[in-house]
Design a protein around this motif. Sequence first.
Motif: not given
Length: 524
Positions: A264-273, A278-285, A372-378
């Motif tokens: 779940m680094k990129h797409t996450q499924v929570t307990r509630d479904g 991810p903001p950018l699909q390319q990150l899963t490459y 090293a990427l973090e959420p909202g990383d410049p």
Amino acid sequence: MSTWTDNLTMETMAKERANPPFDVRKMSIEHHGSESDLVKKEKFMLEASRDPVFYSADIYDLTKDQIRERTMQRIQRLAHYVTSESVDDFQKRMELMSLLDPGLWTRLGVHYGLFLGAIRSGATPNQFSYWMEKGVIACQGMFGCFGMTELAHGSNVAGLETTAHFDAQTDEFVIHTPNLGATKWWIGGAAQTATHCSVFAQLIVKGKRYGTKTFIVPLRDPKSFQLLPGINIGDIGKKMGRDGIDNGYIQFTNVRIPRAYMLMKHTQVTRDGEVREPPLQQLTYGALLQGRTAMVADAANTAKKALTISVRYAAARRQFKSDAKAQYETQILDYPIHQRRLMPLVAQAVAFGYTALELQRLFEETSQALEALEPGDPNLEATIEKLKETHSTSAGLKAFCTWATLETIDRSRQACGGHGYSSYNGFANMHADFAVHCTWEGDNTILALQAGRFLISAYQDALDGKEQVSAGTKYLNNIEQVLAAKCESDEALDTLDGIDRGWATVAAHAVKKASEDYQACLKA
Ligand SMILES: Cc1cc2nc3c(=O)[nH]c(=O)nc-3n(C[C@H](O)[C@H](O)[C@H](O)COP(=O)(O)OP(=O)(O)OC[C@H]3O[C@@H](n4cnc5c(N)ncnc54)[C@H](O)[C@@H]3O)c2cc1C
């Protein structure tokens, strides 16, 4: 009258090796990147050459089952180094293992490269720690395989049909093979040894499909090696090469895994479904980059291995007398046509070696930036650009270098005449083992198309005046000037700068032509 003497070959080789016009040691250091890397590889080679487990002279006459057994003995031996050596050292050891036993390299590569690579690129930090503690590194209680390809879909990953339904009631995913075509096929290590599989399946939550995601699915009990309920596995059997690895097929019948087993680094499924994409699909490459990078290095090493055999043979083999008064027949290496057959391939193999070092550097740089990427990383945009470049460069180079090396192996075989056709010369296995590099982890044609798409779009951007920042396409900046450039003199091609500028112009014209042909096809 025969001029054959039994020690002529030895004498000829000694003469060929004497007084080289360059410093052999210095050249070797250059080829391996540094003296310390070369010394390490020499140490690893010596260890393998003296270890009876790595004895290989009888390999040509073994059956598939005997080869598989030997591979497992070798894995047992190498397991010692996995925990006692740094990752970098172990990778270097494995690079050499590929020359000795490509099936063994694949067997470990599936676990450490693909399975662990999938976890590394797809797991959250907590998930990563969890799987590490489960014993991924030491292969203790865990031997992974990589379940992407299905019987009906390989290149078209988006078309995979294995499903992963989220069951909100039990907080589990249900992994299922809905039809025969969705059977996982070709999965290396699945037939006999893998305990877990990184399964690529369609994520379905509350009836909605979210595309292909990765799930870690246990296959066998790690102690008894019995298949777990709902898992059906079969052996694909004998292949063209690499029989040391047990490729198999897998069918899942409503296999339940905890929600946390989805990476779940990129797409996450929570307990509630709730599904967070991810903001950018390319990150899963990232997952397949390591394998492609390793294959470029393997192409360089294998080409050098094939050429070592054919060039050495050409030095020792004598046919016809060019000069009637000569004591011996002429070494075939002295015929200009033979030199023209082999020497460009030697140059190409050396160039592949440097290319592999550069690609490895690019891959490591990109992996570090991604980790090293973090959420909202410049740095997000710059990292995506780097990832795109690494993706297309590794795709294009994997295709080009593996195609060229496969040809090098066969040209080397032909350069050895009838003796090249004997299995004991190594070419037969080398060709059969290497050929699959053109197909797996991205079929070469598909990868070449991906690299082409990247180049054509970079060319269009350059025409629109958008600056190219990627090292691989920087030559497209000032495109008109680069296209119009002419070589000032032959001497210019004796300098690195001159060669660099020459290649920039050649490459720019090639990309321009591809782009124009592509546009013409679109209009037709
Ligand atoms: C020995 C071996 C081991 C393997 N191990 C694994 C493993 O461990 N895990 C795993 O998941 N997979 C594994 N694979 C599968 C491998 O990755 C796939 O075979 C590969 O990705 C190609 O997919 P495919 O076989 O479905 O070919 P296809 O995608 O069906 O391609 C067939 C041909 O059609 C061409 N083609 C397809 N689409 C197009 C298009 N759009 N335009 C032009 N041409 C096209 C291709 O170039 C190719 O020549 C292994 C394969 C082999 C042979």
